[in-house]
Design a protein around this motif. Structure first.
Motif, PDB file in Angstrom:
ATOM      1  N   HIS A  98       7.078  27.395 -58.103  1.00 28.10           N
ATOM      2  CA  HIS A  98       6.782  27.261 -56.685  1.00 28.10           C
ATOM      3  C   HIS A  98       7.464  28.343 -55.849  1.00 28.10           C
ATOM      4  O   HIS A  98       7.068  28.605 -54.715  1.00 28.10           O
ATOM      5  N   LEU A 221      -0.198  21.775 -61.475  1.00 28.45           N
ATOM      6  CA  LEU A 221      -0.819  21.142 -60.315  1.00 28.45           C
ATOM      7  C   LEU A 221      -0.023  19.907 -59.876  1.00 28.45           C
ATOM      8  O   LEU A 221       0.241  19.702 -58.682  1.00 28.45           O
ATOM      9  N   TYR A 222       0.391  19.102 -60.846  1.00 19.50           N
ATOM     10  CA  TYR A 222       1.150  17.891 -60.508  1.00 19.50           C
ATOM     11  C   TYR A 222       2.504  18.251 -59.887  1.00 19.50           C
ATOM     12  O   TYR A 222       2.888  17.696 -58.840  1.00 19.50           O
ATOM     13  N   VAL A 225       1.954  20.010 -56.287  1.00 18.63           N
ATOM     14  CA  VAL A 225       1.435  19.155 -55.207  1.00 18.63           C
ATOM     15  C   VAL A 225       2.360  17.980 -54.955  1.00 18.63           C
ATOM     16  O   VAL A 225       2.701  17.668 -53.796  1.00 18.63           O
ATOM     17  N   ASP A 229       5.202  19.647 -52.549  1.00 23.61           N
ATOM     18  CA  ASP A 229       4.342  19.511 -51.363  1.00 23.61           C
ATOM     19  C   ASP A 229       3.521  20.773 -51.099  1.00 23.61           C
ATOM     20  O   ASP A 229       3.329  21.195 -49.948  1.00 23.61           O
ATOM     21  N   ALA A 231      -0.026  22.987 -51.156  1.00 24.10           N
ATOM     22  CA  ALA A 231      -1.455  22.705 -51.046  1.00 24.10           C
ATOM     23  C   ALA A 231      -2.089  22.810 -52.437  1.00 24.10           C
ATOM     24  O   ALA A 231      -1.644  23.584 -53.288  1.00 24.10           O
ATOM     25  N   ALA A 232      -3.151  22.025 -52.660  1.00 24.46           N
ATOM     26  CA  ALA A 232      -3.763  21.984 -53.989  1.00 24.46           C
ATOM     27  C   ALA A 232      -4.271  23.366 -54.406  1.00 24.46           C
ATOM     28  O   ALA A 232      -4.106  23.787 -55.554  1.00 24.46           O
ATOM     29  N   ALA A 235      -1.227  25.637 -55.182  1.00 23.44           N
ATOM     30  CA  ALA A 235      -0.605  25.232 -56.442  1.00 23.44           C
ATOM     31  C   ALA A 235      -1.469  25.633 -57.629  1.00 23.44           C
ATOM     32  O   ALA A 235      -0.961  26.138 -58.646  1.00 23.44           O
TER      33      ALA A 235
END
Length: 701
Positions: A98, A221-222, A225, A229, A231-232, A235
């Motif tokens: 991230h 993705l998990y 998101v 936090d 955005a899909a 991510a």
């Protein structure tokens, strides 16, 4: 100072080298469990790429698979290294992804952003294509080749072992070389078997790479998101790009290692590295170059085609073909050189005809001669390091060690009257054997239990008369797999020569060789020789006794015993036949040991008592075979041949045991009809040996 020296010795390269492999395995396993800093991850990724490139280079330069016999182990270790790096990089990507593209390391960022341009769709497609190429094309093909090679290598082991035993028995190699070759055959079988199993690791690695890609994308993705936090879309883009970079940085070394595995198991022959073999066989025919250039030129002038590229490549290939043709034309063929040398010899002979004859024109006959056709000249040319010359030297040495005297040297000369591939072996100017050999080809000999046929020039083994086929070098492994004994051209000639020398050993023992043998014994036991020759026995009598022994296959290595027996009985008789009988009785233990090794019982043939009495009466009449009735002689020959053949069929040596009075008579009488038959006397058998009569000659009347 001593502590420093002890530390230096402790950490010396010789002591650290055995620890390198275990240490690497420990590090690989630790990477699966312990988190790695980003910098170390970059180092290990780079190390993985370097190792894979190094392995491929070693595979390309290896002349034969056994030069890189540790390759299956390397394959396993590199696969474990890639999997551990996948685990370590997945941990870093999910924990630090991230934070940005370089959070998982510069190497993963470069492979994800630079190689695929930061496009996740392109990256996924490239990764899937590389994985498919590795899994379906390279790894599956290499695994199949390794599987077939392992089976064929295992099937060919008996034939290769027989070829090694044949070379050893012919004196072409020594025991040390035979052990090395046997070990090499076993290692070759183990190598292909290990490669067959190791290829499964690579296939599993390719499947794991696809699963890891899917798991990392879903996990990223998990984490992005839910935990950070994001955005899909952000991510998905960030973690997918990092996952693709992680997959590519592992999949590219895997592809390189798979290519190396394919190169190792798909190579044929051991004449050079892969690059040399490809260049030497692909770029060898100028006609192929010209045809290829013509096809490219035609394609290049078709409207709509890229003219410049096609015509440029056509011109380059045509120039390469022209260069190859010029190079071949400048090299004078071997046959032309031989013909030129023959013409020069003929001209010299014509020039000598004009000169007066002299005693210099009287040339002595060679004791042993080998004449070859002009295509066999490279095999015996010292300037071309002829392989046959080395084999003949080893053959004479083995003959001296096994038979007991040094034979005359083999005089080799070319004979333009012979066929180009023919050779002739002469003893004192008289031909005793001939055959044909084809340099560059191999003779596949059928020992009687092959499982298929071969394409080639059918013939017979010149030494033993077994059915055989001359085959090309590329059929060698196939012949081994079918159970043939495969030998090269020089081995064929050397084996034939060795067989004939052993069969004519008695004729090779002349007066000069006998005197040289006595002189050699006299260096260690001078008094023994002085008391016997020439005071009691002449050299010619000793020679005749030794020849009698050699004619029946008895070696004369134990010259001390022979001389002592001659010295003991020479005062009573000068007859070579009687002296030979006494010598054979003294050598009885060695004679029996040669026929029946070990302490096993002697399974022999014998004469029916009635027939034995008839033959003894014929001997007492004073005739050596002349008093035997012709019908009886014919029956004796026929029955002996039949029973001797039955003995050989069940794996027993054809040995006939008779009274000492009949031994010499029957040996000479039966030798021509049954060459393999050995006739021994009762008095020659040691008391410790057990005798069992398996057949009676004359039992059916």
């Amino acid at each position: 100072m001593n502590d420093i020296l002890n530390l230096r010795e402790m950490f010396s390269p010789a002591r650290l080298r055995p620890m390198a492999a275990p240490l690497l395995i420990v590090i690989v396993l630790a990477m699966m469990v312990l988190p790695l800093p980003v910098f170390l991850l970059d180092v290990f990724f780079t190390f993985n790429i370097a190792v894979s490139v190094m392995v491929m280079m070693v595979a390309m330069y290896a002349r034969k698979p056994l030069e890189f016999s540790v390759f299956p182990t390397v394959l396993l270790v590199t696969t474990l290294l890639r999997l551990s790096l996948n685990v370590a990089s997945t941990r870093v990507v999910l924990m630090e992804g991230h934070a940005g593209g370089d959070a998982a390391g510069k190497v993963i960022e470069a492979f994800g952003a630079v190689l695929v341009g930061g496009n996740t769709a392109v990256g996924i497609v490239v990764f899937v294509i590389l994985t498919v190429i590795n899994f379906i094309v390279i790894t599956k093909g290499a695994g199949r080749i390794a599987e077939v090679s392992a089976r064929f290598t295992l099937d060919a082991m008996p034939g290769k072992q027989m070829a090694i035993d044949a070379d050893l028995n012919a004196g072409l190699i020594d025991e040390k070389e035979a052990k090395r070759r046997r070990k090499e055959i076993a290692q070759e079988s183990d190598f292909f078997g290990a490669m067959d199993g190791a290829s499964k690791f690579v296939r599993g690695d390719a499947i794991a790479a696809i699963l890891i890609l899917i798991i990392n994308i879903i996990g990223g993705l998990y984490v992005g998101v839910v935990q950070h936090d994001m955005a899909a879309g952000d991510a998905a883009h960030t973690y997918t790009l990092l996952t693709i970079g992680d997959g590519l940085v592992a999949q590219i070394p895997a592809l390189i290692i798979s290519v190396a595995a394919g190169l190792m198991v798909s190579r044929v022959g051991d004449d050079g590295d892969i690059g040399s073999l490809v260049m030497g066989q692909l770029l060898v025919n100028p006609q192929v170059m010209f045809l290829t250039a013509a096809i490219l030129g035609v394609l290049g002038v078709i409207p709509g085609m890229p003219h410049f590229v096609f015509l440029l490549l056509a011109a380059a290939i045509a120039w390469l073909g022209w260069t190859l043709r010029r190079k071949q034309q400048t090299v004078e063929p071997e046959e032309a050189r031989a013909a030129s040398a023959a013409a020069q010899q003929a001209a010299a002979a014509q020039q000598n005809e004009a000169q007066e004859a002299s005693w210099n024109d009287v040339a002595p006959v060679d004791v042993l001669g080998l004449e070859v056709g002009y295509r066999l000249i490279p095999m015996v040319d010292k300037g071309q390091d002829g392989e046959l010359l080395k084999r003949i030297r080893g053959l004479r040495k083995k003959f001296a060690q096994e038979v007991g005297f040094l034979s005359a040297p083999v005089h080799i000369r070319d004979n333009l009257e012979l066929k180009p591939n023919a050779y002739r072996i002469a003893l004192k100017g008289v031909e005793i054997g001939s055959g044909e050999a084809y340099p560059g080809q191999f003779l596949a000999i059928n020992p009687g239990r092959v499982s298929g046929t071969l394409q080639g020039r059918e013939t017979k083994d010149p030494a033993f008369g077994l059915p055989a086929v001359w085959i090309e070098a590329g059929q060698r492994e196939q012949a081994h797999a079918l159970g043939y004994t495969v030998v090269d051209a020089s081995t064929v000639v050397a084996t034939h020569l060795n067989h004939l020398i052993l069969n004519h050993a008695a004729e090779l023992l002349g007066r000069q060789e006998t005197q040289a043998l006595l002189d050699h014994i006299g260096k260690e036991s001078p008094k023994l020789i002085e008391d016997l020759v020439p005071k009691v026995l002449s050299v010619s009598t000793v020679q005749r006794v030794l020849q009698n022994l050699l004619e029946e296959g008895v070696n004369i290595r134990d010259m001390r015993t022979i001389i002592e027996v001659l010295a003991e009985h020479a005062a009573r008789t000068q007859d070579p036949v009687e002296l030979t009988t006494k010598v054979r009785e003294a050598l009885g233990r060695a004679i029996v040991q040669g026929l029946f090794p070990g302490s096993a019982e002697m399974q022999v043939m014998a004469l029916e008592p009635g027939l034995e009495r008839i033959l003894l009466q014929a001997m007492s009449a004073g005739a050596e075979g002349g008093a035997i009735e012709p019908g009886l002689a014919d029956t004796l020959l026929r029955q002996t041949a039949q029973i001797a053949q039955r003995q050989e069929d069940i794996g027993l040596p054809p040995v006939l045991m008779v009274p000492v009075q009949l031994r010499m008579l029957l040996s000479r009488f039966l030798r021509r009809a049954v060459p393999s038959l050995k006739v021994i006397a009762n008095s020659e058998v040691p008391e410790s040996r057990t005798i069992r009569v398996t057949a009676m000659i004359g039992a059916n009347g």
